[in-house]
Motif scaffolding. Structure first.
Motif, PDB file in Angstrom:
ATOM      1  N   ILE A  76      10.207 -58.264  33.469  1.00 42.81           N
ATOM      2  CA  ILE A  76       9.467 -58.260  32.198  1.00 42.81           C
ATOM      3  C   ILE A  76       8.457 -59.394  32.239  1.00 42.81           C
ATOM      4  N   THR A  77       7.190 -59.064  32.370  1.00 39.26           N
ATOM      5  CA  THR A  77       6.155 -60.088  32.512  1.00 39.26           C
ATOM      6  C   THR A  77       5.249 -60.199  31.292  1.00 39.26           C
ATOM      7  N   GLY A  78       5.455 -59.327  30.302  1.00 37.76           N
ATOM      8  CA  GLY A  78       4.623 -59.380  29.101  1.00 37.76           C
ATOM      9  C   GLY A  78       4.906 -60.638  28.292  1.00 37.76           C
ATOM     10  N   SER A  79       3.901 -61.497  28.139  1.00 38.50           N
ATOM     11  CA  SER A  79       4.105 -62.773  27.448  1.00 38.50           C
ATOM     12  C   SER A  79       4.506 -62.563  25.997  1.00 38.50           C
ATOM     13  N   GLY A  80       3.972 -61.536  25.350  1.00 37.74           N
ATOM     14  CA  GLY A  80       4.296 -61.284  23.953  1.00 37.74           C
ATOM     15  C   GLY A  80       5.769 -61.036  23.737  1.00 37.74           C
ATOM     16  N   MET A  81       6.376 -60.201  24.580  1.00 39.21           N
ATOM     17  CA  MET A  81       7.794 -59.884  24.454  1.00 39.21           C
ATOM     18  C   MET A  81       8.660 -61.122  24.697  1.00 39.21           C
TER      19      MET A  81
END
Length: 241
Positions: A76-81
Motif C-alpha cells: 500500500i503506497t498511497g500516502s492518503g490511505m
C-alpha cells in the motif's frame, strides 16, 4: 490552575532535570525493544536503513510507524490511505493534548509546537504523574520528551544494524515492560473513589472494545468513556460540596 515558570535558577534547573531523568529511565528501557523492532520491521518492508531511521526522526509515533511500515510492506503506497489510518490511530492525542492544554496554553507558541511534536503516551503519563505529585514543570516535560525521542531514534538505528541478527526482539517478552511501567505510574494516582470508578470503567470498556472492534478504536472509546464518567462524577462532587 497552576502555571509553569519558564525562569529556573541553577538549583531548580538541576533538580527538575534530575527528577525527569530519574522518572523516565525505566520507561526508556521499555521503549528500547519497540524501537529495535521498528528498525527491523523497516528493513523487512524493503525500506532502507536511512528511510527507517528518518521515519523515527520526523514522525516519532511508535504505533503509527508500525502501521505505516506494515502498510508499505503490504504494497500500500498511497500516502492518503496511510495518513488517514495513522490519524485514526493517533486520535487519542487529542485527548492527551486537551488534558495538558491548561498548563501549556501560556507557553510561547514555538515551545508549544515542540512539546506537541514530542507528545507520546509515555511522556504524557510521566508529565501527568508529575503534575499530581507536585506541579506542572515545562522543563520536566521537555526533558522527559527529549530523552524518549533520542532513545527511540537510537533504538531504531540499533534495530537497523541488528536486523540481520534478530528476527523479532518482542518474542523475548520485553513488550510487557511498557504496560508494566504504565501500571506503576497509574496505581499511585488511584487515590479516591472517583479515580477508581474511572479506572474500572476504562478497563472494562477497553477490553470489551478490543474484543469486538477492529484496530485501535478501543483506545479512543475507553478514553472518551473515562473522560465522560470522570467529568460527570467530578461535577456531582463539586455540586455536593
Amino acid at each position: 490552575m497552576q502555571q509553569s515558570n519558564l525562569l529556573f535558577g541553577k538549583e531548580q534547573l538541576a533538580e527538575e532535570t534530575w527528577t525527569a531523568l530519574r522518572d523516565c529511565t525505566p520507561v526508556m528501557l521499555g521503549v528500547v525493544p519497540f524501537g529495535i523492532t521498528c528498525g527491523i520491521m523497516g528493513l523487512t518492508a524493503k525500506m532502507s536503513g536511512v528511510e527507517t531511521i528518518s521515519m523515527s526522526v520526523f514522525v516519532f509515533a511508535g504505533a503509527s510507524q508500525f502501521i505505516g511500515i506494515t502498510m508499505l510492506g503490504a504494497g500500500i503506497t498511497g500516502s492518503g490511505m496511510i495518513i488517514l489510518t495513522t490519524l485514526l490511530v493517533n486520535m487519542r492525542h487529542l485527548i492527551m493534548g486537551s488534558s495538558l492544554s491548561p498548563y501549556m496554553i501560556e507557553l510561547p507558541f514555538p515551545l508549544q509546537a515542540i512539546l506537541s511534536f514530542f507528545l507520546t503516551d509515555e511522556a504524557y503519563a510521566l508529565t501527568i504523574s508529575r503534575i499530581h505529585k507536585a506541579k506542572y514543570s515545562v522543563l520536566y516535560q521537555l526533558t522527559v520528551s527529549t530523552m524518549l525521542y533520542l532513545v527511540w531514534i537510537l533504538a531504531t538505528a540499533a534495530g537497523v544494524v541488528l536486523g540481520s541478527y534478530i528476527s523479532d526482539p518482542l518474542t523475548w517478552g520485553l513488550d510487557f515492560a511498557m504496560p508494566a511501567t504504565f501500571l506503576v505510574l497509574l496505581i499511585p494516582l488511584l487515590a479516591n473513589r472517583i479515580s477508581l470508578i474511572v479506572f474500572g470503567a476504562a478497563a472494562v470498556v477497553s477490553v470489551l472494545a478490543a474484543l469486538n472492534l477492529p484496530g485501535k478504536w478501543y483506545i479512543i472509546i475507553a478514553c472518551l468513556t473515562a473522560s465522560l464518567i470522570g467529568g460527570l462524577l467530578e461535577g456531582d462532587s463539586k455540586h455536593a460540596q
